[in-house]
Design a protein around this motif. Structure first.
Motif, PDB file in Angstrom:
ATOM      1  N   PRO A 125      -2.343  12.361  28.422  1.00 59.19           N
ATOM      2  CA  PRO A 125      -3.475  11.401  29.493  1.00 59.19           C
ATOM      3  C   PRO A 125      -4.638  10.694  27.977  1.00 59.19           C
ATOM      4  CG  PRO A 125      -3.134  13.458  30.218  1.00 59.19           C
ATOM      5  CD  PRO A 125      -2.555  13.688  28.718  1.00 59.19           C
ATOM      6  N   ILE A 126      -4.382  11.290  26.880  1.00 58.98           N
ATOM      7  CA  ILE A 126      -5.378  10.979  25.645  1.00 58.98           C
ATOM      8  C   ILE A 126      -4.477   9.609  25.166  1.00 58.98           C
ATOM      9  CG2 ILE A 126      -6.902  11.206  23.684  1.00 58.98           C
ATOM     10  CD1 ILE A 126      -8.045  14.170  24.730  1.00 58.98           C
ATOM     11  N   MET A 127      -3.276   9.362  24.570  1.00 56.12           N
ATOM     12  CA  MET A 127      -2.756   8.998  24.256  1.00 56.12           C
ATOM     13  C   MET A 127      -2.397   7.673  24.746  1.00 56.12           C
ATOM     14  SD  MET A 127      -2.350   9.621  20.761  1.00 56.12           S
ATOM     15  CE  MET A 127      -0.703   8.693  20.196  1.00 56.12           C
ATOM     16  N   ALA A 128      -2.456   7.834  26.329  1.00 59.28           N
ATOM     17  CA  ALA A 128      -2.508   7.010  26.938  1.00 59.28           C
ATOM     18  C   ALA A 128      -3.813   5.802  27.621  1.00 59.28           C
ATOM     19  CB  ALA A 128      -1.766   7.425  28.846  1.00 59.28           C
ATOM     20  N   LEU A 129      -4.429   6.918  27.330  1.00 61.79           N
ATOM     21  CA  LEU A 129      -6.189   6.329  27.623  1.00 61.79           C
ATOM     22  C   LEU A 129      -6.499   5.530  26.454  1.00 61.79           C
ATOM     23  CD1 LEU A 129      -7.506   9.577  30.224  1.00 61.79           C
ATOM     24  CD2 LEU A 129      -6.838   6.567  30.610  1.00 61.79           C
ATOM     25  N   THR A 130      -6.826   6.193  25.695  1.00 63.19           N
ATOM     26  CA  THR A 130      -8.173   5.830  24.441  1.00 63.19           C
ATOM     27  C   THR A 130      -7.215   5.583  23.530  1.00 63.19           C
ATOM     28  OG1 THR A 130      -8.495   7.309  23.426  1.00 63.19           O
ATOM     29  CG2 THR A 130      -9.800   6.523  25.503  1.00 63.19           C
ATOM     30  N   GLY A 131      -5.794   6.805  23.119  1.00 57.04           N
ATOM     31  CA  GLY A 131      -4.924   6.474  21.613  1.00 57.04           C
ATOM     32  C   GLY A 131      -5.448   7.406  20.677  1.00 57.04           C
ATOM     33  N   GLY A 132      -7.079   7.712  20.964  1.00 59.99           N
ATOM     34  CA  GLY A 132      -7.963   8.602  20.620  1.00 59.99           C
ATOM     35  C   GLY A 132      -9.774   7.887  19.987  1.00 59.99           C
ATOM     36  N   GLY A 133      -9.128   6.530  20.081  1.00 63.23           N
ATOM     37  CA  GLY A 133     -10.476   6.057  20.246  1.00 63.23           C
ATOM     38  C   GLY A 133     -11.136   5.760  20.543  1.00 63.23           C
ATOM     39  N   PRO A 134     -12.341   5.006  20.954  1.00 61.64           N
ATOM     40  CA  PRO A 134     -12.607   4.434  19.951  1.00 61.64           C
ATOM     41  C   PRO A 134     -12.973   4.735  18.552  1.00 61.64           C
ATOM     42  CG  PRO A 134     -14.988   4.127  20.707  1.00 61.64           C
ATOM     43  CD  PRO A 134     -13.200   5.230  21.982  1.00 61.64           C
ATOM     44  N   VAL A 148      -2.097  16.339  15.583  1.00 61.99           N
ATOM     45  CA  VAL A 148      -1.041  17.106  15.272  1.00 61.99           C
ATOM     46  C   VAL A 148      -0.086  15.894  15.209  1.00 61.99           C
ATOM     47  CG1 VAL A 148       0.486  18.151  16.172  1.00 61.99           C
ATOM     48  CG2 VAL A 148      -1.467  18.913  15.561  1.00 61.99           C
ATOM     49  N   TYR A 149       0.141  14.378  15.957  1.00 61.39           N
ATOM     50  CA  TYR A 149       0.995  13.468  16.384  1.00 61.39           C
ATOM     51  C   TYR A 149       0.646  12.625  15.101  1.00 61.39           C
ATOM     52  CZ  TYR A 149       3.489   9.709  18.097  1.00 61.39           C
ATOM     53  OH  TYR A 149       4.236   8.924  18.047  1.00 61.39           O
ATOM     54  N   LYS A 150      -0.680  12.058  15.079  1.00 58.07           N
ATOM     55  CA  LYS A 150      -0.573  10.980  14.490  1.00 58.07           C
ATOM     56  C   LYS A 150      -0.037  11.917  13.274  1.00 58.07           C
ATOM     57  CE  LYS A 150      -3.632   8.697  16.763  1.00 58.07           C
ATOM     58  NZ  LYS A 150      -5.556   7.815  17.072  1.00 58.07           N
ATOM     59  N   GLN A 151      -0.573  13.040  12.770  1.00 60.10           N
ATOM     60  CA  GLN A 151      -0.749  13.084  11.014  1.00 60.10           C
ATOM     61  C   GLN A 151       0.415  13.275  10.108  1.00 60.10           C
ATOM     62  OE1 GLN A 151      -2.212  12.781   8.401  1.00 60.10           O
ATOM     63  NE2 GLN A 151      -4.630  12.332   9.887  1.00 60.10           N
ATOM     64  N   ALA A 152       1.461  13.713  12.020  1.00 57.58           N
ATOM     65  CA  ALA A 152       3.456  14.388  11.453  1.00 57.58           C
ATOM     66  C   ALA A 152       3.504  13.468  11.852  1.00 57.58           C
ATOM     67  CB  ALA A 152       3.262  15.128  12.219  1.00 57.58           C
ATOM     68  N   PHE A 153       3.459  12.373  12.807  1.00 57.33           N
ATOM     69  CA  PHE A 153       4.097  11.523  12.887  1.00 57.33           C
ATOM     70  C   PHE A 153       4.369  10.166  12.774  1.00 57.33           C
ATOM     71  CE2 PHE A 153       4.964  15.078  15.858  1.00 57.33           C
ATOM     72  CZ  PHE A 153       6.495  15.548  15.325  1.00 57.33           C
ATOM     73  N   ALA A 154       3.234   9.682  12.891  1.00 60.55           N
ATOM     74  CA  ALA A 154       2.776   8.187  12.466  1.00 60.55           C
ATOM     75  C   ALA A 154       2.409   7.877  11.434  1.00 60.55           C
ATOM     76  CB  ALA A 154       1.458   7.847  13.463  1.00 60.55           C
ATOM     77  N   LEU A 155       1.357   9.156  10.435  1.00 63.98           N
ATOM     78  CA  LEU A 155       1.496   8.652   9.073  1.00 63.98           C
ATOM     79  C   LEU A 155       1.964   8.976   7.974  1.00 63.98           C
ATOM     80  CD1 LEU A 155      -3.371   8.691   9.704  1.00 63.98           C
ATOM     81  CD2 LEU A 155      -1.274   6.792   9.591  1.00 63.98           C
ATOM     82  N   GLY A 156       3.398  10.110   8.415  1.00 61.76           N
ATOM     83  CA  GLY A 156       3.730  10.813   7.865  1.00 61.76           C
ATOM     84  C   GLY A 156       2.874  11.979   6.291  1.00 61.76           C
ATOM     85  N   TRP A 216       0.834  -1.047   0.155  1.00 61.05           N
ATOM     86  CA  TRP A 216       0.148   0.172  -0.061  1.00 61.05           C
ATOM     87  C   TRP A 216       1.023   1.402   0.186  1.00 61.05           C
ATOM     88  CZ3 TRP A 216      -4.021  -1.874   4.118  1.00 61.05           C
ATOM     89  CH2 TRP A 216      -4.865  -2.758   3.517  1.00 61.05           C
ATOM     90  N   PRO A 217       0.257   2.865  -0.669  1.00 59.02           N
ATOM     91  CA  PRO A 217       1.282   3.691  -0.719  1.00 59.02           C
ATOM     92  C   PRO A 217       1.474   3.930   0.530  1.00 59.02           C
ATOM     93  CG  PRO A 217      -0.739   3.975  -1.287  1.00 59.02           C
ATOM     94  CD  PRO A 217      -0.470   2.631  -1.500  1.00 59.02           C
ATOM     95  N   ASN A 218       1.092   4.586   1.390  1.00 60.48           N
ATOM     96  CA  ASN A 218       1.440   4.861   2.747  1.00 60.48           C
ATOM     97  C   ASN A 218       0.225   4.326   3.933  1.00 60.48           C
ATOM     98  OD1 ASN A 218      -1.582   6.049   3.433  1.00 60.48           O
ATOM     99  ND2 ASN A 218      -1.277   6.788   1.501  1.00 60.48           N
ATOM    100  N   SER A 219       0.775   4.905   5.432  1.00 62.65           N
ATOM    101  CA  SER A 219       0.545   4.358   6.924  1.00 62.65           C
ATOM    102  C   SER A 219      -0.814   4.346   6.916  1.00 62.65           C
ATOM    103  CB  SER A 219       1.157   4.209   7.376  1.00 62.65           C
ATOM    104  OG  SER A 219       1.490   5.933   7.240  1.00 62.65           O
ATOM    105  N   ALA A 220      -1.519   5.958   6.617  1.00 66.05           N
ATOM    106  CA  ALA A 220      -3.002   6.316   5.955  1.00 66.05           C
ATOM    107  C   ALA A 220      -4.065   5.144   5.694  1.00 66.05           C
ATOM    108  CB  ALA A 220      -2.768   7.362   5.716  1.00 66.05           C
ATOM    109  N   VAL A 221      -3.693   4.626   4.725  1.00 68.18           N
ATOM    110  CA  VAL A 221      -4.887   2.942   3.571  1.00 68.18           C
ATOM    111  C   VAL A 221      -4.706   2.489   5.019  1.00 68.18           C
ATOM    112  CG1 VAL A 221      -5.023   1.516   2.411  1.00 68.18           C
ATOM    113  CG2 VAL A 221      -3.754   3.118   1.662  1.00 68.18           C
ATOM    114  N   TYR A 222      -3.677   2.086   6.082  1.00 64.36           N
ATOM    115  CA  TYR A 222      -3.509   0.833   6.503  1.00 64.36           C
ATOM    116  C   TYR A 222      -4.482   1.101   8.325  1.00 64.36           C
ATOM    117  CZ  TYR A 222      -2.278  -3.135  10.550  1.00 64.36           C
ATOM    118  OH  TYR A 222      -2.236  -4.102  10.506  1.00 64.36           O
ATOM    119  N   ASP A 223      -3.916   2.706   8.709  1.00 61.97           N
ATOM    120  CA  ASP A 223      -4.725   3.183   9.814  1.00 61.97           C
ATOM    121  C   ASP A 223      -6.036   2.977   9.516  1.00 61.97           C
ATOM    122  OD1 ASP A 223      -4.012   4.650  12.031  1.00 61.97           O
ATOM    123  OD2 ASP A 223      -5.155   6.528  10.914  1.00 61.97           O
TER     124      ASP A 223
END
Lengths: 428, 319
Positions: B258-267, B278-286, A393-400
């Protein structure tokens, strides 16, 4: 006044001495740690991700290399798995990443080879790495026919089962319909067929991909290529729709433990180790870690049963990790020597044993009987396996989108159609 | 207040009078130099550091909000595309609404609880010093560590559900942090718990400045407890209310760990906030450009509400 001056000097000295000492120590350590050795040094560093207290197989292999080559010194830089991708990217950009870094093929993760190679952070590898490429996966190890990662092992992504609990429950279901029935039986006895970490996206995503194995990729192994060519979409795929609807089926049949939607990975470890759950959707290499942590229990690897009469049993088996050399490394020769050594059949076999995986070379002659993989041996020998889909897949957003969507399906927040549309939107 | 201010003002004027007095010039000049300890340019290194670390870094981050940078490699300037995407994406809009709900909810409930505790522990109770410490403890403890303890409490197999089962309310047991309806309220409980102590300390400082005589005079005049609080105590602690609410809103809007530790933004995004996005977009999802754009939006929202809050709660409208 004199007293004041004296006390000022004392204060200055009190601050200055530790400061100078700290600077001196930093200077010393910097010079000792500096490994600028373009003149043929046998010293290099290795970065890898760790997610538990068990010694990393990458570190064990590297220690074996140091034992075999006493003049070699390897500095280990383990990083927590959840921050590994970001740390690796930051270090590569800053020019201070390790000489060898553990990467993943494809472009679906932060540590994926393709974006890192395209950005010029990885060193192209030679024919030794090319020879270890699993069939059909060349495009995920580098662009334009070049190879930027050396596969370390074949990781099966299927079900890890507590074999003792399976025997106690009778037989492992042969098809999906029998699986639903067993779920109901187990639920009435206070157990569950699956332990699910519903709050952990890596687990919910893998669960959905496992359900898609027989429904999508068994029928059309090139489905990802077609998606990339925009010939198909997730939302328009009957197979993907069926896979996500199966999440609801499993939930309604009581296949997951109580409170699964909010559970973490500890629920899987606890459930499988205690036998209150029979199986979990986790990387197959976990069988070894579970077995070593649970004395007297036997763990194995099985494929998720396909729908009755479909004959589409299928699993994922691919090289999910690779050794790559940092393009900015000053110890490339030492790093290449290690990779050449790691590519030897003896070492690939040893690494697979340490990791609990399958060897990246010699899979055709591998003896599945008697081992943890005995139940999937036939599928692998018959070639009924493909790479983990998200690698392509092209990026991690699809899996997310898939992983968080599955949690939404379990909690009733989302429908399969909404999740599939979100995956298409994330694909771009 | 006026009585204590007066001598200080006179004392401050004293050297000026002395300067006018014949023969006292030398002494006055030396005193004047003594007071001029320090020069403005001494602050330059600090200003330079703040400018470089804070404003330049923020400016560079802000620039990336207008690009498609993935966090690695080359990028293109894409204009307002990232901002348009934010307001078209229901997850981001949901994150914005969650952020405002948690910020205002925690400020309102945390400040009310903090004020009640501060009033209760102000003078009367003997064990007030011990109780103050206990109520303030959540502020000192690591938010991440306490969030994991709360996560254990709200776990499906955790003490809360065990308690409900023990009292015969087992049908109410649920995975609190993974329930789409309850998760956000569960997070709010944790945020209120952690912010109450901070508000309490600010209110106690404010209450220390309320003259006992005025309260006694009001009581003698026949004011009941509520009237004394409404007309004497509350106006006196208005600056404390302004500080506690402003800091609380700023803190609430940027809440992250606290939110990252409690739910990670879920469910499925039910407790997602702008900070976690901000964290997810910038650092986890590229998607560094998208993350930077969200961070700018978050900064603008914090600034907006901080200014509004300051204006609403300032004690003197002419300030």
């Amino acid at each position: 006044m004199t007293q004041h001056r004296r006390s000022s000097r004392l204060k200055a000295a009190a601050f200055a001495i530790p400061t100078i000492a700290a600077l001196a120590l930093t200077g010393c350590s910097a010079s000792a740690g500096g490994s600028d050795s373009s003149g043929g040094s046998k010293e290099f560093s290795l970065s890898f991700a760790t997610s538990n207290t068990i010694e990393s197989p990458f570190q064990v292999l590297a220690e074996k290399y140091m034992e075999a080559n006493p003049d070699v010194k390897i500095t280990f830089n383990p990083q927590p798995n959840d921050s590994y991708d970001q740390t690796l990217r930051t270090q590569l950009q800053a020019g201070n990443a390790s000489d060898i870094v553990v990467t993943s093929p494809g472009s679906g993760q932060g540590r994926s080879i393709l974006p890192l190679a395209e950005a010029g952070f990885l060193e192209p590898l030679d024919d030794t790495a090319k020879e270890l490429l699993p069939e059909g996966s060349a495009g995920t190890f580098g662009p334009d026919g070049r190879v930027f990662g050396q596969a370390t092992a074949i990781t099966v992504s299927a079900l890890v089962t507590n074999e003792g609990a399976v025997k106690e429950a009778g037989e492992f279901p042969a098809d999906f319909e029998a699986l639903e029935e067993q779920c109901k039986t187990l639920e009435s006895s206070g157990k569950s067929l699956f332990a699910l970490a519903g709050a952990a996206p890596p687990n919910t995503g893998l669960t959905a991909m496992s359900l898609a194995a027989s429904r999508v990729y068994a029928q059309d192994p090139k489905w990802n290529d077609k998606r990339a060519a925009k010939e198909v979409t997730f939302a328009g795929s009957e197979g993907w729709k069926s896979a996500l609807e199966a999440v609801n089926t499993l939930k309604d049949a009581g296949c997951f433990q109580k409170g699964a939607a909010g559970a973490g990975f500890d629920a899987i470890t606890k459930g499988l180790a205690s036998g209150t759950a029979l199986a979990g959707f986790i990387p197959a290499t976990s069988w070894k870690q579970l077995q070593s942590a649970t004395a007297g229990s036997e763990f194995g690897v099985r494929a998720l049963p396909a729908e009755e009469g479909s004959g589409k049993d299928f699993l994922y088996a691919s090289a999910n990790y690779a050794f790559s050399i940092n393009a900015a490394s000053k110890n490339k020769e030492a790093a290449k020597a290690f990779l050449a050594w790691a590519a030897e059949p003896e070492q690939t076999k040893a690494f697979a044993e340490i990791d609990g995986a399958l060897p990246v070379s010699g899979l055709d002659s591998y003896d599945f009987e008697g081992g943890a993989y005995k139940n999937v041996g036939d599928l692998i020998k018959d070639g009924k396996y493909g790479p983990l889909p998200n690698i392509q897949w092209p990026n991690s957003a699809v899996y997310d989108a898939l992983a968080t969507g599955v949690q939404g399906i379990i909690t009733g927040q989302k429908t399969p159609d909404q999740v599939l549309q979100a995956m298409d939107a994330a694909w771009g | 207040m006026t009585a204590t201010m007066q001598p200080q003002m006179e004392a401050a004027k004293a050297p000026r009078r002395g300067r006018r007095a014949p023969g006292a010039g030398v002494t006055t000049r030396s005193r004047g130099r003594g007071l001029e300890f320090g020069h403005w340019w001494w602050a330059l290194p600090g200003i330079a550091l703040v400018f470089a670390i804070h404003y330049v870094a923020t400016g560079v981050g802000g620039f990336f909000a207008f690009t498609n940078w993935t966090g690695i490699g080359a990028f293109k300037v894409t204009g307002w595309v990232n901002f348009e995407a934010i307001f078209k994406d229901p997850t981001k809009v949901g994150a914005l609404s969650n952020t405002l709900f948690l910020a205002f909810g925690s400020v309102l409930l945390g400040n009310i609880a903090g004020l009640v505790i501060a009033l209760g522990l102000n003078r009367v109770i003997k064990t007030r010093y011990v109780l103050r410490t206990l109520f303030f403890m959540p502020v000192v403890l690591s938010p991440l560590a306490t969030a994991y303890i709360w996560k254990y409490i709200f776990d499906f197999d955790g003490p809360l559900n065990a308690f409900l089962t023990a009292i015969g309310a087992g049908d109410q047991a649920k995975p609190w942090l993974a329930d789409p309806q309850w998760a956000i309220w569960t997070v709010l409980v944790v945020l209120v718990w952690s912010s109450t102590g901070f508000a309490m300390v600010i209110f106690m400082a404010g209450l220390a400045g309320v003259p006992v005589e005025v309260e006694e005079a009001a009581a003698i005049d026949g004011a009941n407890l509520w009237q004394r609080f409404r007309n004497v105590t509350l106006p006196a602690i208005r600056p404390a209310v302004a500080i506690a609410t402003t800091l609380g809103i700023v803190q609430g809007l940027r809440v992250f760990d606290p939110i990252m530790a409690l739910t990670g933004g879920g469910p499925a995004g039910a407790t997602e906030t702008l900070a976690t996005q901000v964290y997810k977009q910038a650092f986890a999802l590229g998607n560094f450009g998208g993350g930077a754009a969200l961070a700018l939006v978050l900064a603008a929202i914090i600034l907006f509400f901080a200014v509004i809050q300051q204006r609403l709660t300032r004690s003197n409208p002419e300030d």
